[in-house]
Design an enzyme around this catalytic site. Structure first.
Site, PDB file in Angstrom:
ATOM      1  N   TYR A  11     -29.437 -12.655  27.974  1.00 28.96           N
ATOM      2  CA  TYR A  11     -28.158 -11.919  28.373  1.00 28.96           C
ATOM      3  C   TYR A  11     -26.921 -12.165  27.368  1.00 28.96           C
ATOM      4  N   ARG A  35     -38.124 -12.742  30.100  1.00 33.23           N
ATOM      5  CA  ARG A  35     -37.187 -11.790  30.643  1.00 33.23           C
ATOM      6  C   ARG A  35     -37.279 -10.450  31.143  1.00 33.23           C
ATOM      7  N   THR A 144     -25.697 -26.260  33.527  1.00 29.59           N
ATOM      8  CA  THR A 144     -24.868 -25.744  34.054  1.00 29.59           C
ATOM      9  C   THR A 144     -23.989 -26.297  34.880  1.00 29.59           C
ATOM     10  N   SER A 179     -30.929 -26.069  43.446  1.00 29.56           N
ATOM     11  CA  SER A 179     -31.966 -25.080  43.655  1.00 29.56           C
ATOM     12  C   SER A 179     -32.799 -25.761  42.355  1.00 29.56           C
ATOM     13  N   TYR A 181     -34.439 -24.748  39.604  1.00 23.48           N
ATOM     14  CA  TYR A 181     -33.670 -24.410  38.552  1.00 23.48           C
ATOM     15  C   TYR A 181     -32.589 -24.771  38.151  1.00 23.48           C
ATOM     16  N   HIS A 182     -31.658 -24.996  39.130  1.00 21.96           N
ATOM     17  CA  HIS A 182     -30.344 -26.096  38.648  1.00 21.96           C
ATOM     18  C   HIS A 182     -31.227 -27.924  38.576  1.00 21.96           C
ATOM     19  N   LYS A 185     -32.612 -27.950  35.078  1.00 20.43           N
ATOM     20  CA  LYS A 185     -31.049 -28.590  34.334  1.00 20.43           C
ATOM     21  C   LYS A 185     -31.279 -30.085  34.501  1.00 20.43           C
ATOM     22  N   ASN A 240     -20.378  -9.580  38.421  1.00 22.05           N
ATOM     23  CA  ASN A 240     -21.065  -8.534  37.348  1.00 22.05           C
ATOM     24  C   ASN A 240     -22.641  -7.695  40.004  1.00 22.05           C
ATOM     25  N   ARG A 241     -22.324  -8.578  40.041  1.00 20.11           N
ATOM     26  CA  ARG A 241     -23.137  -7.938  41.283  1.00 20.11           C
ATOM     27  C   ARG A 241     -22.328  -7.460  42.250  1.00 20.11           C
ATOM     28  N   THR A 253     -21.377  -8.219  49.039  1.00 21.23           N
ATOM     29  CA  THR A 253     -22.514  -8.724  49.509  1.00 21.23           C
ATOM     30  C   THR A 253     -21.296 -10.674  49.519  1.00 21.23           C
TER      31      THR A 253
HETATM   32  P1  NAD Z   1     -31.516 -14.621  30.038  1.00 24.05           P
HETATM   33  O1  NAD Z   1     -32.518 -14.513  30.873  1.00 24.05           O
HETATM   34  O2  NAD Z   1     -31.299 -13.264  30.245  1.00 24.05           O
HETATM   35  O3  NAD Z   1     -31.985 -15.509  28.601  1.00 24.05           O
HETATM   36  C1  NAD Z   1     -33.422 -16.432  28.375  1.00 24.05           C
HETATM   37  C2  NAD Z   1     -33.727 -16.016  27.214  1.00 24.05           C
HETATM   38  O4  NAD Z   1     -35.244 -17.069  27.197  1.00 24.05           O
HETATM   39  C3  NAD Z   1     -34.591 -14.534  28.063  1.00 24.05           C
HETATM   40  O5  NAD Z   1     -34.785 -13.981  26.957  1.00 24.05           O
HETATM   41  C4  NAD Z   1     -36.323 -14.892  28.031  1.00 24.05           C
HETATM   42  O6  NAD Z   1     -37.278 -13.993  27.824  1.00 24.05           O
HETATM   43  C5  NAD Z   1     -35.791 -16.011  27.163  1.00 24.05           C
HETATM   44  N1  NAD Z   1     -37.309 -17.556  27.527  1.00 24.05           N
HETATM   45  C6  NAD Z   1     -37.091 -18.067  28.526  1.00 24.05           C
HETATM   46  N2  NAD Z   1     -38.055 -18.812  28.994  1.00 24.05           N
HETATM   47  C7  NAD Z   1     -38.945 -18.636  26.937  1.00 24.05           C
HETATM   48  C8  NAD Z   1     -39.452 -19.490  26.889  1.00 24.05           C
HETATM   49  N3  NAD Z   1     -39.985 -20.696  27.161  1.00 24.05           N
HETATM   50  N4  NAD Z   1     -39.526 -19.293  25.521  1.00 24.05           N
HETATM   51  C9  NAD Z   1     -39.285 -18.668  24.754  1.00 24.05           C
HETATM   52  N5  NAD Z   1     -38.070 -17.511  25.153  1.00 24.05           N
HETATM   53  C10 NAD Z   1     -37.947 -18.162  26.596  1.00 24.05           C
HETATM   54  O7  NAD Z   1     -30.261 -15.953  30.496  1.00 24.05           O
HETATM   55  P2  NAD Z   1     -28.835 -16.289  30.420  1.00 24.05           P
HETATM   56  O8  NAD Z   1     -28.277 -15.382  31.475  1.00 24.05           O
HETATM   57  O9  NAD Z   1     -29.215 -15.350  28.513  1.00 24.05           O
HETATM   58  O10 NAD Z   1     -28.775 -17.523  30.202  1.00 24.05           O
HETATM   59  C11 NAD Z   1     -29.007 -17.767  28.986  1.00 24.05           C
HETATM   60  C12 NAD Z   1     -28.384 -19.255  29.494  1.00 24.05           C
HETATM   61  O11 NAD Z   1     -27.475 -20.062  29.688  1.00 24.05           O
HETATM   62  C13 NAD Z   1     -30.137 -20.138  30.172  1.00 24.05           C
HETATM   63  O12 NAD Z   1     -30.598 -21.123  29.619  1.00 24.05           O
HETATM   64  C14 NAD Z   1     -28.652 -20.383  31.790  1.00 24.05           C
HETATM   65  O13 NAD Z   1     -29.705 -21.290  32.751  1.00 24.05           O
HETATM   66  C15 NAD Z   1     -27.457 -20.416  30.783  1.00 24.05           C
HETATM   67  N6  NAD Z   1     -26.796 -19.713  31.801  1.00 24.05           N
HETATM   68  C16 NAD Z   1     -26.357 -18.904  32.239  1.00 24.05           C
HETATM   69  C17 NAD Z   1     -24.964 -18.125  33.146  1.00 24.05           C
HETATM   70  C18 NAD Z   1     -25.304 -17.067  33.412  1.00 24.05           C
HETATM   71  O14 NAD Z   1     -24.256 -16.751  34.068  1.00 24.05           O
HETATM   72  N7  NAD Z   1     -25.820 -16.247  32.723  1.00 24.05           N
HETATM   73  C19 NAD Z   1     -24.590 -19.546  33.532  1.00 24.05           C
HETATM   74  C20 NAD Z   1     -24.656 -20.839  32.641  1.00 24.05           C
HETATM   75  C21 NAD Z   1     -25.901 -21.384  32.218  1.00 24.05           C
HETATM   76  N1  USQ Z   2     -23.462 -15.813  45.925  1.00 24.20           N
HETATM   77  C1  USQ Z   2     -22.910 -14.383  46.827  1.00 24.20           C
HETATM   78  N2  USQ Z   2     -23.477 -13.320  47.154  1.00 24.20           N
HETATM   79  C2  USQ Z   2     -23.677 -12.412  45.907  1.00 24.20           C
HETATM   80  C3  USQ Z   2     -24.407 -13.190  45.144  1.00 24.20           C
HETATM   81  C4  USQ Z   2     -23.994 -14.803  45.020  1.00 24.20           C
HETATM   82  O1  USQ Z   2     -21.883 -15.001  47.759  1.00 24.20           O
HETATM   83  O2  USQ Z   2     -24.366 -11.225  46.329  1.00 24.20           O
HETATM   84  C5  USQ Z   2     -22.634 -16.832  46.130  1.00 24.20           C
HETATM   85  C6  USQ Z   2     -23.787 -17.785  45.393  1.00 24.20           C
HETATM   86  O3  USQ Z   2     -24.382 -17.708  46.959  1.00 24.20           O
HETATM   87  C7  USQ Z   2     -23.369 -18.854  45.302  1.00 24.20           C
HETATM   88  C8  USQ Z   2     -22.143 -18.097  44.380  1.00 24.20           C
HETATM   89  O4  USQ Z   2     -22.529 -16.794  44.525  1.00 24.20           O
HETATM   90  O5  USQ Z   2     -22.762 -19.899  46.417  1.00 24.20           O
HETATM   91  C9  USQ Z   2     -23.616 -18.317  42.973  1.00 24.20           C
HETATM   92  O6  USQ Z   2     -24.460 -17.043  42.898  1.00 24.20           O
HETATM   93  P1  USQ Z   2     -24.893 -16.957  41.408  1.00 24.20           P
HETATM   94  O7  USQ Z   2     -26.359 -15.934  41.680  1.00 24.20           O
HETATM   95  O8  USQ Z   2     -23.619 -15.707  40.701  1.00 24.20           O
HETATM   96  O9  USQ Z   2     -24.788 -18.088  40.725  1.00 24.20           O
HETATM   97  P2  USQ Z   2     -25.762 -19.191  40.567  1.00 24.20           P
HETATM   98  O10 USQ Z   2     -26.829 -18.845  42.007  1.00 24.20           O
HETATM   99  O11 USQ Z   2     -25.237 -20.568  40.645  1.00 24.20           O
HETATM  100  O12 USQ Z   2     -26.823 -19.140  39.085  1.00 24.20           O
HETATM  101  C10 USQ Z   2     -26.287 -18.410  38.015  1.00 24.20           C
HETATM  102  C11 USQ Z   2     -26.399 -18.467  37.093  1.00 24.20           C
HETATM  103  C12 USQ Z   2     -27.443 -19.509  36.245  1.00 24.20           C
HETATM  104  C13 USQ Z   2     -26.067 -20.618  35.932  1.00 24.20           C
HETATM  105  C14 USQ Z   2     -24.947 -20.630  37.035  1.00 24.20           C
HETATM  106  C15 USQ Z   2     -24.173 -21.194  36.775  1.00 24.20           C
HETATM  107  O13 USQ Z   2     -27.521 -17.318  37.425  1.00 24.20           O
HETATM  108  O14 USQ Z   2     -27.579 -19.226  35.418  1.00 24.20           O
HETATM  109  O15 USQ Z   2     -26.289 -22.020  35.743  1.00 24.20           O
HETATM  110  O16 USQ Z   2     -24.771 -18.952  37.460  1.00 24.20           O
HETATM  111  S1  USQ Z   2     -23.631 -22.665  38.292  1.00 24.20           S
HETATM  112  O17 USQ Z   2     -23.229 -21.889  39.185  1.00 24.20           O
HETATM  113  O18 USQ Z   2     -21.960 -22.878  37.541  1.00 24.20           O
HETATM  114  O19 USQ Z   2     -24.122 -23.121  38.217  1.00 24.20           O
END
Ligand code: NAD
Ligand code: USQ
Length: 404
Positions: A11, A35, A144, A179, A181-182, A185, A240-241, A253
């Site tokens: 993304y 992904r 994050t 989580s 996931y978090h 990081k 986005n949702r 939601t």
């Molecule tokens: P994404 O899942 O769309 O992109 C991540 C990409 O990394 C994917 O294309 C996946 O195939 C690739 N990947 C995963 N594991 C791999 C591996 N072991 N080897 C090679 N490729 C691998 O995610 P995104 O939304 O583009 O997020 C990118 C980064 O930014 C992530 O690290 C995420 O934690 C961080 N981030 C995203 C957001 C958000 O809102 N999308 C917010 C804060 C931080």
């Molecule tokens: N939430 C709702 N309704 C929904 C979806 C989410 O109320 O339909 C709430 C969640 O409970 C949460 C907040 O919105 O409190 C954010 O949820 P999210 O799914 O938008 O974001 P999050 O799980 O925190 O993860 C996303 C990305 C992740 C990135 C993180 C940045 O998927 O890769 O690390 O945002 S941060 O939130 O600053 O940690």
């Protein structure tokens, strides 16, 4: 600069690669397509159709005359990482390549283990490769804002001065992630800071907030350059949702009271922040942290803004929160370092919301309403997925017959 973008099919990674290439940098992308595989596993798809990486790179060459090198491989494969870093010889590596969904990491044991092994060992392999091939490579790592959690005091950029029993030190800011996931990081951050200390590497840890939006100047040049847009209950992020939900007439939601407050940023600002970090590297041996977001909003505020911006009728539903998180809390986080480097933010307003809503309108026929409901419950150790036709990663995962 020569910049290698890890996760360059994702993304954010793909539009960042295009942006850096368009700005005159020599760009390589690395991805293992994990992904795309999660989509198959969950039975969902990006709202906006995306082309495969080889086609993306070819179309970019045709449209811009610029070359992006693609490396297909997995960061958990140490020899692949070493080989790629050596061959591309980057000055900076932008590392997006992790499993990034909090709900995905909370499905069950195998998804939690997968997330942490993938993320932590991929980053560790990268640190070893940089140390061995060229310690002057600047690692720009996506962390994050969720590493900090929601403490009842102001959040600083990475470090906090603490006075304890008459003595004072500047220490890493306490982490209370929400989580597995978090948590991955947080583990990465510790490993990177340690590698900077012992091997003299240099790194910028970008604690990014939640990104919204889908279009960037470069992705708009051709439909084959579009980046993905997730709206499902596992990978879709909150704003986005909500935009998708408004367009398809699904109540927005909001989980629980909706007082959960988070730092947010426009996808176009992600591109700018990454370039600013690359162009302004830290000193050799330095580990620094930037909080990468531009504004903070509560979930309920976001829902209300979408209801206001959507020209039709949209309503809000308060669902029981499937996560374990504070539904109301204090939130004030510093975010001045990228502004000091020259970031000019795109703030969230009616125009941006209208443009996201119009992307959704164009692709509304691709929305699968069954994918919208949240399916992962934090309190359960073995979630039963009810996504459309979900398959499972774990042999131990129980699946109900699909209602598809
Ligand atoms: P994404 O899942 O769309 O992109 C991540 C990409 O990394 C994917 O294309 C996946 O195939 C690739 N990947 C995963 N594991 C791999 C591996 N072991 N080897 C090679 N490729 C691998 O995610 P995104 O939304 O583009 O997020 C990118 C980064 O930014 C992530 O690290 C995420 O934690 C961080 N981030 C995203 C957001 C958000 O809102 N999308 C917010 C804060 C931080
Ligand atoms: N939430 C709702 N309704 C929904 C979806 C989410 O109320 O339909 C709430 C969640 O409970 C949460 C907040 O919105 O409190 C954010 O949820 P999210 O799914 O938008 O974001 P999050 O799980 O925190 O993860 C996303 C990305 C992740 C990135 C993180 C940045 O998927 O890769 O690390 O945002 S941060 O939130 O600053 O940690």
């Amino acid at each position: 600069m020569r910049i290698l973008v890890l996760g360059g099919d994702g993304y954010l990674g793909w539009p960042v690669a295009l942006h850096l290439s368009g700005r005159g940098h020599e760009v390589g992308v690395v991805d293992n397509f994990a992904r795309r595989q999660y989509d198959f596993e969950m039975g969902v798809d990006s709202l906006v159709p995306i082309s495969h990486l080889q086609r993306r790179v070819r179309v970019w060459r045709e449209v811009s005359g610029l070359e992006i090198s693609a490396y297909v491989g997995d960061l958990t494969d140490a020899s692949f990482v070493h080989r790629t870093v050596k061959e591309f010889a980057p000055e900076a590596i932008v590392h997006f390549a992790e499993q990034r969904s909090a709900p995905y990491s909370m499905i069950d044991q195998s998804h939690a283990v997968y997330t942490q092994v993938n993320n932590v060992s991929g980053t560790l392999n990268l640190l070893y490769a940089i140390a061995d091939v060229d310690p002057s490579i600047h690692l720009v790592k996506l962390g994050t804002m969720g590493e900090y959690g929601t403490p009842n005091i102001d959040i600083e950029e990475g470090f906090i001065e603490i006075t304890h029993r008459g003595r004072t030190d500047v220490l890493p800011y306490p982490k209370q992630p929400g989580s597995f996931y978090h948590l991955s990081k947080v583990h990465d951050s510790h490993n990177i800071m340690f590698a900077c200390r012992i091997w003299g590497l240099r790194s910028t840890d970008l604690n990014q907030g939640i990104v919204y939006g889908q279009e960037t100047p470069e992705t708009l040049l051709h439909p084959d350059l579009a980046t993905r847009f997730d709206y499902d209950g596992v990978f879709g992020t909150v704003l986005n949702r909500f935009c998708v939900q408004a367009v398809v007439g699904h109540p927005l939601t909001v989980y629980g009271k909706g007082g959960q407050t988070r730092g947010m940023l426009d996808i176009r600002d992600t591109l700018a922040c990454i370039e600013l970090a690359c162009l302004n590297p830290p000193d050799q041996g330095e580990y620094r942290v930037f909080n990468q977001f531009t504004e903070s909003f509560s979930v309920l505020q976001l829902a209300e803004m979408v209801v206001e911006a959507y020209p039709g009728k949209a309503e809000i539903a308060h669902l029981d929160d499937p996560r374990v998180e504070k539904e109301e809390h204090y939130y004030r986080a510093a975010h001045t370092k990228l502004l000091d480097l020259g970031l000019v933010p795109h703030l969230l307003g009616p125009r941006t919301l209208a443009s996201i809503l119009s992307v959704v309108e164009r692709h509304r026929d691709r929305v699968d309403p069954r994918a919208i409901e949240p399916t992962v419950e934090w309190r359960s150790t073995a979630n039963v997925l009810r996504t459309s036709g979900a398959a499972d990663r774990a042999t131990s995962l129980e699946t109900e017959p699909s209602d598809a």
